[in-house]
Design an enzyme around this catalytic site. Structure first.
Site, mmCIF file in Angstrom:
data_model
loop_
_atom_site.group_PDB
_atom_site.id
_atom_site.type_symbol
_atom_site.label_atom_id
_atom_site.label_comp_id
_atom_site.label_asym_id
_atom_site.label_seq_id
_atom_site.Cartn_x
_atom_site.Cartn_y
_atom_site.Cartn_z
ATOM 1 N N GLU A 157 -20.469 -26.913 16.489
ATOM 2 C CA GLU A 157 -20.734 -28.222 17.142
ATOM 3 C C GLU A 157 -22.046 -28.193 17.928
ATOM 4 O OE1 GLU A 157 -17.814 -26.533 17.231
ATOM 5 O OE2 GLU A 157 -16.963 -27.748 15.628
ATOM 6 N N ASP A 200 -8.746 -27.771 14.582
ATOM 7 C CA ASP A 200 -7.518 -27.223 15.164
ATOM 8 C C ASP A 200 -6.419 -28.266 15.352
ATOM 9 O OD1 ASP A 200 -8.890 -24.897 15.123
ATOM 10 O OD2 ASP A 200 -9.331 -24.863 17.271
ATOM 11 N N ASP A 257 -17.809 -22.005 11.445
ATOM 12 C CA ASP A 257 -16.950 -22.509 12.537
ATOM 13 C C ASP A 257 -17.807 -22.604 13.805
ATOM 14 O OD1 ASP A 257 -14.641 -23.207 13.971
ATOM 15 O OD2 ASP A 257 -14.031 -21.124 14.271
HETATM 16 O O1 MIG Z 1 -11.782 -21.134 19.203
HETATM 17 O O2 MIG Z 1 -12.132 -18.200 14.582
HETATM 18 O O3 MIG Z 1 -11.037 -24.077 14.291
HETATM 19 O O4 MIG Z 1 -9.856 -22.379 12.412
HETATM 20 O O5 MIG Z 1 -9.226 -19.794 13.245
HETATM 21 C C1 MIG Z 1 -11.197 -20.618 18.064
HETATM 22 C C2 MIG Z 1 -10.939 -18.511 15.223
HETATM 23 C C3 MIG Z 1 -12.235 -20.351 16.995
HETATM 24 C C4 MIG Z 1 -11.532 -22.215 15.666
HETATM 25 C C5 MIG Z 1 -11.260 -22.693 14.284
HETATM 26 C C6 MIG Z 1 -10.095 -21.953 13.723
HETATM 27 C C7 MIG Z 1 -10.358 -20.464 13.728
HETATM 28 C C8 MIG Z 1 -10.661 -20.015 15.169
HETATM 29 N N1 MIG Z 1 -11.787 -20.776 15.691
#
Ligand code: MIG
Length: 774
Positions: free
Chosen positions: A409, A483, A406
């Site tokens: 980017e 999200d 996650d």
């Molecule tokens: O800014 O790890 O898209 O699936 O649950 C939030 C917490 C960070 C974004 C991900 C989301 C995940 C969340 N993450």
């Protein structure tokens, strides 16, 4: 006296008054083995034919030498190809002719015109369509008003991107995803153009910021904010051929482990050992199938990657072993940010061995993410990829086989939402700024993760899920669309988004089922589960501080429907697995917009509230509340209502009945596909039944051990089945196209006859044939 030299169009001011320099005229053509190098007034341009129908275009502005190294996303097999090209010259142009294409390169000004061998126009550049300002390189090509555009990866909006503006810059967008948001987590600068029978694809290989402006009726414009203009032009007879070529260029996914295509349950976060155990026990007690549970950021010790929280998860090995014994896999999240903490080993190693991104002057770049001030691995260096990959050792020893990437980017909590574009990347000795390589960051993190896991997993297939990516991400990871919200509109939007990802090489994609942010509700979750059960990646995930979203969260009525469709996922698992294998071989997506199979039917050109699973099962989800019917468009042919067995003639729209527990589904006459009995997880061997829908058609059924790479050495079976209807008989025949894996020596068929009768037969595989009365 001034000659016409003075009014040559190669140096002029654009509409905005910015100095715009164009390529100019061809002065000279040089041919060095596989490259046609055009020396032009203000630039050099290289054309390289990789195959008869696929060429590469590379520009070098000014007097710079042309660097013809392929980027890292081009597959090795594609790099060394060369087609037979015949060159001829007229006063106006050079003509490069292959067995499939004619590329006419106009001399003054430089411009390409691509036709097929019969002179049918495929694509034509604008005069002076290649040029640049101080900031941007711009490329404009003519287009027709009725030209359709597909692909572009993970984008909002409808299926057909004609008239749209797309931008490529991997961005963490928490604000609701709406059509005007043109940058999400993934960037795949690739599209397919179709107009009548004319089809081509264009892959702009540039990991910096790029834009595609298709809004003008007569031309489209591509803008690169950094790097030299480099694209691949792909031609072919169909969208299928284009996707196949694109994935030949950028790679195809390996077959995922079967457990990765089952049902997955996630939450931000299941916070403790106890909570996870209760969750797992609930699934088994309620007999709702589930293969995977996710651990979101709370499992870590102050969000330090590769650690466990000492009190929330005091005995991770024990937890994982117990869950594994019960058929569950656990997939933990791993973010790229490494907490700046001199007492923390990963940070220390990263600094000591120079694995973190730095400024040119040598200072480590830091940004705020969950752990607080953090440093970011420079995944553009192979050594850093290897270091990171090796860090998964502890997880692997604990039995983990999948990782969720996650925030790659990379997302950083600041104004720009990402890393300073002036940070440098080592790029294996060819340093570039973050601005130039931004869209590679997530891709390379997932590559590091995948390869690290694979190396340490003793022949087992790893699973990686990623949020960010670029062309080629399919080789390393499945993609979820980030999200979204628990909005009906987002259920609707997820379908064209996932379909376009499939057309962009990413066959393994899905959205958070039930919606991530915002409170879900029983009806939405039930309808979303119906759609999700037939989309490639199937995970229910929801955010912190919102209503819970497990299948049983909204009462018994909804739970029963949700359970029924999760079970359906497992009934279709043998077929899905077969389609995954097909995608790994051909690059073709599992789920397809109707235009992919029925391009000649204009009604399909922007149809995306329904889709095809493979080429013959039509799925038409309900994406609005309080609805128990919907219109379904059936393309020409005979279709059978999956639930009622009713035979319906296509070439028209029908109204499908869809009370809450019905997802409208239609099977094309002639289809054959494999189904299995309901199991609680993919580790339980299923009994296979071939569903045969009377007609003429064929099927290739694939099976292997589901979890290792032994299939690469031939440990798999491929059964080729065919059915023919003639007079009063239906003849079903089969042969083993490959036999390398031990499986049942009997086959079971359920035949669905045209008159609604069904009959089931179990016969010896060795028989090779079954003849039935129609
Ligand atoms: O800014 O790890 O898209 O699936 O649950 C939030 C917490 C960070 C974004 C991900 C989301 C995940 C969340 N993450």
């Amino acid at each position: 006296m001034e000659g016409s030299e003075m009014i040559k169009p190669d140096l002029h001011k654009s509409e905005t008054g910015v100095e715009y320099i164009t390529v100019g005229d061809i002065r000279d053509l040089q041919q060095t083995d596989r490259t046609y190098l055009f020396h032009c007034t203000h630039a050099r341009v290289a054309l390289q034919f990789l195959t008869d129908s696929l060429f590469r275009f590379k520009l070098s502005r000014g007097k710079h030498a042309l660097d013809l190294t392929h980027s890292r996303v081009i597959e090795l097999a594609a790099r060394d190809l060369q087609a037979e090209v015949a060159v001829s010259e007229t006063e106006q142009a050079y003509e490069l002719r292959t067995a499939a294409l004619v590329v006419t390169v106009n001399k003054s000004p430089f411009a390409l015109r691509v036709t097929d061998l019969h002179g049918n126009l495929i694509s034509e550049d604008e005069a002076n369509g290649y040029g640049w300002t101080k900031e941007h390189t711009i490329f404009t090509t003519k287009k027709a008003q009725d030209e359709n555009f597909y692909g572009f990866g993970e984008k909002t909006g409808h299926l057909n991107k004609k008239g749209s503006l797309q931008s490529m810059w991997n961005t963490d967008i928490y604000a609701p995803h709406v059509p005007e948001i043109v940058e999400l987590y993934q960037s795949i600068p690739f599209f397919i153009s179709t107009k009548g029978t004319n089809v081509y694809g264009l892959f702009l290989d540039n990991p910096g910021k790029t834009e595609f402006d298709m809004t003008d009726t007569k031309r489209y414009k591509i803008t690169c904010h950094s790097g030299e203009l480099e694209y691949y032009f792909l031609s072919g007879a169909s969208m299928k051929e284009i996707v196949s070529q694109y994935t030949f260029l950028t790679g195809r996914m390996p077959i995922p482990p079967k457990w990765a295509i089952g049902y997955h349950q996630s939450r931000y976060s299941y916070e403790t050992d106890l909570e996870v155990r209760e969750l797992a026990a609930n699934f088994r007690a309620k007999e709702i199938p589930c293969d995977v549970i996710y651990l979101d950021i709370h499992y870590m010790d102050e969000y330090r990657v590769f650690t466990w929280h000492p009190t929330r998860f005091p005995q991770p090995d024990k937890l994982l072993a117990d869950l594994r014994a019960d058929g569950f896999r656990v997939v933990p999240i791993v973010d790229p940010g490494v907490k700046k903490d001199p007492k923390y080993l990963i940070y220390r190693e990263g600094v000591t061995h120079e694995h973190f991104c730095k400024y040119l002057e040598g200072e480590t770049y830091t940004g705020e993410v969950w752990p607080g001030v953090s440093a970011f691995p420079d995944f553009t260096n192979t050594q850093t990829q290897q270091w990171w990959g090796a860090k998964h050792e502890g997880f692997i020893k604990s039995g983990i086989e999948g990782i969720w990437n996650d925030m790659n980017e990379p997302a950083i909590f600041n104004e720009t939402k990402t890393m300073d574009v002036n940070v440098m990347h080592g790029n294996d000795g060819d340093p570039k700024t973050h601005g130039e390589l931004h869209n590679h960051y997530g891709l390379l993190m997932s590559k590091a993760t995948y390869e690290g896991l694979k190396e340490q997993m003793d022949g087992k297939r790893p699973f990686v899920l990623t949020r960010a990516g670029y062309s080629g991400i399919q080789k390393y990871a499945a993609v979820w669309t980030g999200d979204n919200r628990s909005f009906w509109e987002h259920l609707q939007m997820s379908i064209p988004m996932i379909l376009n990802m499939g057309l962009s090489g990413v066959a393994f994609a899905g959205a958070d089922v039930g919606g991530f942010a915002h409170h879900s509700n029983g009806e939405l979750l039930a309808r979303w589960t119906q759609a999700g059960a037939f989309l490639p990646y199937f995970r229910n995930h929801s955010a912190t501080r919102i209503a819970r979203q497990e299948p049983w969260s909204y009462g018994e009525t909804y739970e029963a429907v949700i359970k029924k469709y999760i079970e359906m996922r497992y009934v279709f698992l043998p077929h899905l697995y077969t389609l995954f294998r097909e995608a790994s071989v051909s690059g073709l997506p599992l789920v397809r917009p109707l235009v992919f199979e029925y391009p000649q039917d204009p009604k399909t050109h922007n149809l995306s509230d329904q889709f095809l699973l493979g080429d013959s099962i039509l799925i038409a989800p309900i994406t609005q509340p309080d609805i128990d019917y919907r219109a379904v468009y059936l393309p020409a042919g005979t279709w059978i209502d999956y639930h009622t067995g009713e035979v319906v003639e296509g070439g028209r729209a029908v109204v499908a009945d869809a009370p809450l527990d019905v997802l409208p589904m239609y099977v094309k006459a002639g289809a054959i596909f494999a189904t299995g009995n309901v199991v609680q997880h993919s580790g339980v061997q299923q009994d296979i039944t071939f569903q045969v829908y009377a007609g003429n058609g064929s099927y290739e059924f694939y099976e292997d051990d589901a979890v290792t790479f032994a299939y690469e050495n031939g440990a798999y079976n491929l059964l080729r089945l065919e059915q023919r209807v003639e007079g009063s008989t239906l003849t079903l025949s089969w042969t083993e196209a490959h036999s390398g894996y031990d499986s049942a020596d009997q086959l079971t068929f359920t035949v669905h006859h045209e008159d609604g009768r069904t009959e089931t037969h179990t016969v010896a595989k060795a028989d090779g044939q079954l003849v039935l009365n129609r």
